[in-house]
Design a protein around this motif. Sequence first.
Motif, PDB file in Angstrom:
ATOM      1  N   SER A  75       0.812  -1.209   0.000  1.00 28.30           N
ATOM      2  CA  SER A  75       0.000   0.000   0.000  1.00 28.30           C
ATOM      3  C   SER A  75       0.851   1.267   0.000  1.00 28.30           C
ATOM      4  O   SER A  75       0.530   2.242  -0.688  1.00 28.30           O
ATOM      5  CB  SER A  75      -0.925   0.002   1.218  1.00 28.30           C
ATOM      6  OG  SER A  75      -1.613   1.225   1.350  1.00 28.30           O
ATOM      7  N   LEU A  76       1.947   1.244   0.766  1.00 23.74           N
ATOM      8  CA  LEU A  76       2.812   2.426   0.893  1.00 23.74           C
ATOM      9  C   LEU A  76       3.952   2.412  -0.108  1.00 23.74           C
ATOM     10  O   LEU A  76       4.799   3.304  -0.089  1.00 23.74           O
ATOM     11  CB  LEU A  76       3.361   2.509   2.323  1.00 23.74           C
ATOM     12  CG  LEU A  76       2.306   2.563   3.440  1.00 23.74           C
ATOM     13  CD1 LEU A  76       2.981   2.625   4.798  1.00 23.74           C
ATOM     14  CD2 LEU A  76       1.371   3.751   3.244  1.00 23.74           C
ATOM     15  N   ASN A  77       3.987   1.358  -0.956  1.00 22.95           N
ATOM     16  CA  ASN A  77       5.027   1.229  -1.985  1.00 22.95           C
ATOM     17  C   ASN A  77       6.423   1.223  -1.357  1.00 22.95           C
ATOM     18  O   ASN A  77       7.327   1.946  -1.803  1.00 22.95           O
ATOM     19  CB  ASN A  77       4.902   2.351  -3.018  1.00 22.95           C
ATOM     20  CG  ASN A  77       5.671   2.047  -4.296  1.00 22.95           C
ATOM     21  OD1 ASN A  77       5.881   0.888  -4.649  1.00 22.95           O
ATOM     22  ND2 ASN A  77       6.129   3.084  -4.978  1.00 22.95           N
ATOM     23  N   LEU A  78       6.581   0.385  -0.321  1.00 21.81           N
ATOM     24  CA  LEU A  78       7.853   0.279   0.387  1.00 21.81           C
ATOM     25  C   LEU A  78       8.380  -1.145   0.288  1.00 21.81           C
ATOM     26  O   LEU A  78       7.591  -2.100   0.217  1.00 21.81           O
ATOM     27  CB  LEU A  78       7.679   0.651   1.866  1.00 21.81           C
ATOM     28  CG  LEU A  78       7.222   2.077   2.176  1.00 21.81           C
ATOM     29  CD1 LEU A  78       7.010   2.241   3.675  1.00 21.81           C
ATOM     30  CD2 LEU A  78       8.215   3.100   1.656  1.00 21.81           C
ATOM     31  N   PRO A  79       9.697  -1.333   0.320  1.00 21.16           N
ATOM     32  CA  PRO A  79      10.250  -2.696   0.362  1.00 21.16           C
ATOM     33  C   PRO A  79       9.880  -3.391   1.670  1.00 21.16           C
ATOM     34  O   PRO A  79       9.707  -2.736   2.708  1.00 21.16           O
ATOM     35  CB  PRO A  79      11.771  -2.469   0.265  1.00 21.16           C
ATOM     36  CG  PRO A  79      11.940  -1.082  -0.255  1.00 21.16           C
ATOM     37  CD  PRO A  79      10.755  -0.306   0.232  1.00 21.16           C
ATOM     38  N   LEU A  80       9.776  -4.709   1.618  1.00 22.05           N
ATOM     39  CA  LEU A  80       9.456  -5.507   2.796  1.00 22.05           C
ATOM     40  C   LEU A  80      10.635  -6.402   3.139  1.00 22.05           C
ATOM     41  O   LEU A  80      11.156  -7.111   2.285  1.00 22.05           O
ATOM     42  CB  LEU A  80       8.209  -6.365   2.541  1.00 22.05           C
ATOM     43  CG  LEU A  80       7.829  -7.378   3.630  1.00 22.05           C
ATOM     44  CD1 LEU A  80       7.407  -6.663   4.909  1.00 22.05           C
ATOM     45  CD2 LEU A  80       6.724  -8.313   3.140  1.00 22.05           C
ATOM     46  N   ILE A  81      11.041  -6.366   4.405  1.00 16.67           N
ATOM     47  CA  ILE A  81      12.069  -7.273   4.922  1.00 16.67           C
ATOM     48  C   ILE A  81      11.401  -8.166   5.961  1.00 16.67           C
ATOM     49  O   ILE A  81      10.792  -7.673   6.908  1.00 16.67           O
ATOM     50  CB  ILE A  81      13.248  -6.494   5.538  1.00 16.67           C
ATOM     51  CG1 ILE A  81      13.963  -5.676   4.452  1.00 16.67           C
ATOM     52  CG2 ILE A  81      14.222  -7.446   6.223  1.00 16.67           C
ATOM     53  CD1 ILE A  81      15.084  -4.799   4.972  1.00 16.67           C
ATOM     54  N   GLU A  82      11.505  -9.477   5.775  1.00 14.08           N
ATOM     55  CA  GLU A  82      10.803 -10.426   6.637  1.00 14.08           C
ATOM     56  C   GLU A  82      11.786 -11.217   7.498  1.00 14.08           C
ATOM     57  O   GLU A  82      12.748 -11.788   6.981  1.00 14.08           O
ATOM     58  CB  GLU A  82       9.981 -11.403   5.791  1.00 14.08           C
ATOM     59  CG  GLU A  82       8.950 -10.732   4.897  1.00 14.08           C
ATOM     60  CD  GLU A  82       8.160 -11.733   4.062  1.00 14.08           C
ATOM     61  OE1 GLU A  82       7.547 -12.648   4.659  1.00 14.08           O
ATOM     62  OE2 GLU A  82       8.184 -11.626   2.824  1.00 14.08           O
ATOM     63  N   TRP A  83      11.510 -11.242   8.793  1.00 10.60           N
ATOM     64  CA  TRP A  83      12.289 -12.049   9.729  1.00 10.60           C
ATOM     65  C   TRP A  83      11.326 -13.016  10.408  1.00 10.60           C
ATOM     66  O   TRP A  83      10.562 -12.634  11.275  1.00 10.60           O
ATOM     67  CB  TRP A  83      12.980 -11.165  10.762  1.00 10.60           C
ATOM     68  CG  TRP A  83      13.896 -11.896  11.702  1.00 10.60           C
ATOM     69  CD1 TRP A  83      14.374 -13.162  11.556  1.00 10.60           C
ATOM     70  CD2 TRP A  83      14.444 -11.401  12.937  1.00 10.60           C
ATOM     71  NE1 TRP A  83      15.186 -13.505  12.618  1.00 10.60           N
ATOM     72  CE2 TRP A  83      15.253 -12.431  13.467  1.00 10.60           C
ATOM     73  CE3 TRP A  83      14.325 -10.204  13.617  1.00 10.60           C
ATOM     74  CZ2 TRP A  83      15.929 -12.287  14.685  1.00 10.60           C
ATOM     75  CZ3 TRP A  83      15.003 -10.048  14.824  1.00 10.60           C
ATOM     76  CH2 TRP A  83      15.798 -11.084  15.347  1.00 10.60           C
ATOM     77  N   HIS A  84      11.351 -14.274   9.974  1.00  8.81           N
ATOM     78  CA  HIS A  84      10.456 -15.287  10.518  1.00  8.81           C
ATOM     79  C   HIS A  84      11.144 -15.983  11.693  1.00  8.81           C
ATOM     80  O   HIS A  84      12.148 -16.673  11.525  1.00  8.81           O
ATOM     81  CB  HIS A  84      10.060 -16.288   9.436  1.00  8.81           C
ATOM     82  CG  HIS A  84       9.324 -15.654   8.292  1.00  8.81           C
ATOM     83  ND1 HIS A  84       8.006 -15.269   8.381  1.00  8.81           N
ATOM     84  CD2 HIS A  84       9.729 -15.322   7.030  1.00  8.81           C
ATOM     85  CE1 HIS A  84       7.622 -14.737   7.236  1.00  8.81           C
ATOM     86  NE2 HIS A  84       8.650 -14.748   6.405  1.00  8.81           N
ATOM     87  N   VAL A  85      10.596 -15.798  12.873  1.00  2.93           N
ATOM     88  CA  VAL A  85      11.208 -16.289  14.109  1.00  2.93           C
ATOM     89  C   VAL A  85      10.856 -17.755  14.325  1.00  2.93           C
ATOM     90  O   VAL A  85       9.714 -18.169  14.115  1.00  2.93           O
ATOM     91  CB  VAL A  85      10.736 -15.434  15.307  1.00  2.93           C
ATOM     92  CG1 VAL A  85      11.304 -15.972  16.615  1.00  2.93           C
ATOM     93  CG2 VAL A  85      11.137 -13.977  15.101  1.00  2.93           C
ATOM     94  N   LYS A  86      11.856 -18.526  14.745  1.00  3.31           N
ATOM     95  CA  LYS A  86      11.662 -19.936  15.104  1.00  3.31           C
ATOM     96  C   LYS A  86      12.002 -20.135  16.576  1.00  3.31           C
ATOM     97  O   LYS A  86      12.495 -19.224  17.238  1.00  3.31           O
ATOM     98  CB  LYS A  86      12.551 -20.823  14.229  1.00  3.31           C
ATOM     99  CG  LYS A  86      12.292 -20.684  12.741  1.00  3.31           C
ATOM    100  CD  LYS A  86      13.242 -21.559  11.937  1.00  3.31           C
ATOM    101  CE  LYS A  86      13.006 -21.388  10.439  1.00  3.31           C
ATOM    102  NZ  LYS A  86      13.937 -22.211   9.637  1.00  3.31           N
ATOM    103  N   SER A  87      11.776 -21.338  17.075  1.00  6.78           N
ATOM    104  CA  SER A  87      12.045 -21.603  18.490  1.00  6.78           C
ATOM    105  C   SER A  87      13.523 -21.489  18.817  1.00  6.78           C
ATOM    106  O   SER A  87      13.902 -21.232  19.959  1.00  6.78           O
ATOM    107  CB  SER A  87      11.527 -22.998  18.868  1.00  6.78           C
ATOM    108  OG  SER A  87      12.170 -24.002  18.083  1.00  6.78           O
ATOM    109  N   THR A  88      14.384 -21.683  17.809  1.00  5.30           N
ATOM    110  CA  THR A  88      15.834 -21.627  18.035  1.00  5.30           C
ATOM    111  C   THR A  88      16.430 -20.256  17.707  1.00  5.30           C
ATOM    112  O   THR A  88      17.640 -20.060  17.861  1.00  5.30           O
ATOM    113  CB  THR A  88      16.536 -22.688  17.165  1.00  5.30           C
ATOM    114  OG1 THR A  88      16.169 -22.486  15.787  1.00  5.30           O
ATOM    115  CG2 THR A  88      16.128 -24.093  17.583  1.00  5.30           C
ATOM    116  N   THR A  89      15.612 -19.318  17.260  1.00  6.99           N
ATOM    117  CA  THR A  89      16.123 -18.015  16.851  1.00  6.99           C
ATOM    118  C   THR A  89      16.594 -17.207  18.050  1.00  6.99           C
ATOM    119  O   THR A  89      15.913 -17.149  19.080  1.00  6.99           O
ATOM    120  CB  THR A  89      15.045 -17.221  16.095  1.00  6.99           C
ATOM    121  OG1 THR A  89      14.589 -17.985  14.972  1.00  6.99           O
ATOM    122  CG2 THR A  89      15.593 -15.888  15.599  1.00  6.99           C
TER     123      THR A  89
END
Length: 279
Positions: free
Chosen positions: A49-63
């Motif tokens: 919607s805001l025309n911005l890049p997305l950085i994803e950090w998917h957390v796991k139990s060991t993170t």
Amino acid sequence: MRFEGTSSYVAADDLTVAVNAAIALERPLLVKGEPGTGKTELAKQVAASLNLPLIEWHVKSTTKAQQGLYEYDAVSRLRDSQLGDERVHDVRNYIRKGKLWEAFEAKEKVVLLIDEIDKADIEFPNDLLQELDRMEFHVYETNENVKADNRPIVIITSNNEKELPDAFLRRCFFHYISFPETEVLEQIVDVHYPGIKKNLVREALTQFYEIRETPGLKKKPSTSEALDWIRLLVADEIDATDLRGDASDALPRLHGALLKNEQDVHLLQRLAFMAKQGR
């Protein structure tokens, strides 16, 4: 810079207010809600919607929180020193940037998703307090500070598996995504499957909410499971009148898209049997 929803994501008014409040306050937005209510998708749609890049950090139990900043590979550096590799003289060759570092050094504002933070150890949120608050951190191996030139829009999701520390909560703007009412879910279905037969949607959602409201259900079906189920109904060209399937157990057709364990299947079958005996 305001989020108003997108053509592919139905956002309730209170959710858009929460997103825009977090942007205005420059605070992380902590989003809780049942699994499958669109928490992760929200970050993607805010970015779109805001025309911005997305950085994803998917957390796991060991993170570990440190992984979001950077990781120093001392083992590889030791191995290279034994092999006489010239790379060993520059410690930066052995530092792997994390998702927060990527977001902080971005040349433009980005949306940073920290997904399912409650999966990690209880100390994980506390370990990120200062970095998310100040938007900077220190790299000890190179003695440099990494600071965000453009403060990212941070969206953090939680499925409520663990209580988050009070100190962390104080630094966030909080929003709970309630499970959508029938009218809102109809809008969501219409967005995903435009032109679908209205009588099929009405009958499907009637049965869907009947299942969700069944006392003793171990896992209530989610919004995403409702969409999967309706997609299968359309693919199999099932008519609204044929939706309930076998009247002897009152389970809807293709119920495997909604019920994900045998206890819930047996529960609905028992309830149907008891209702039949009571007639």
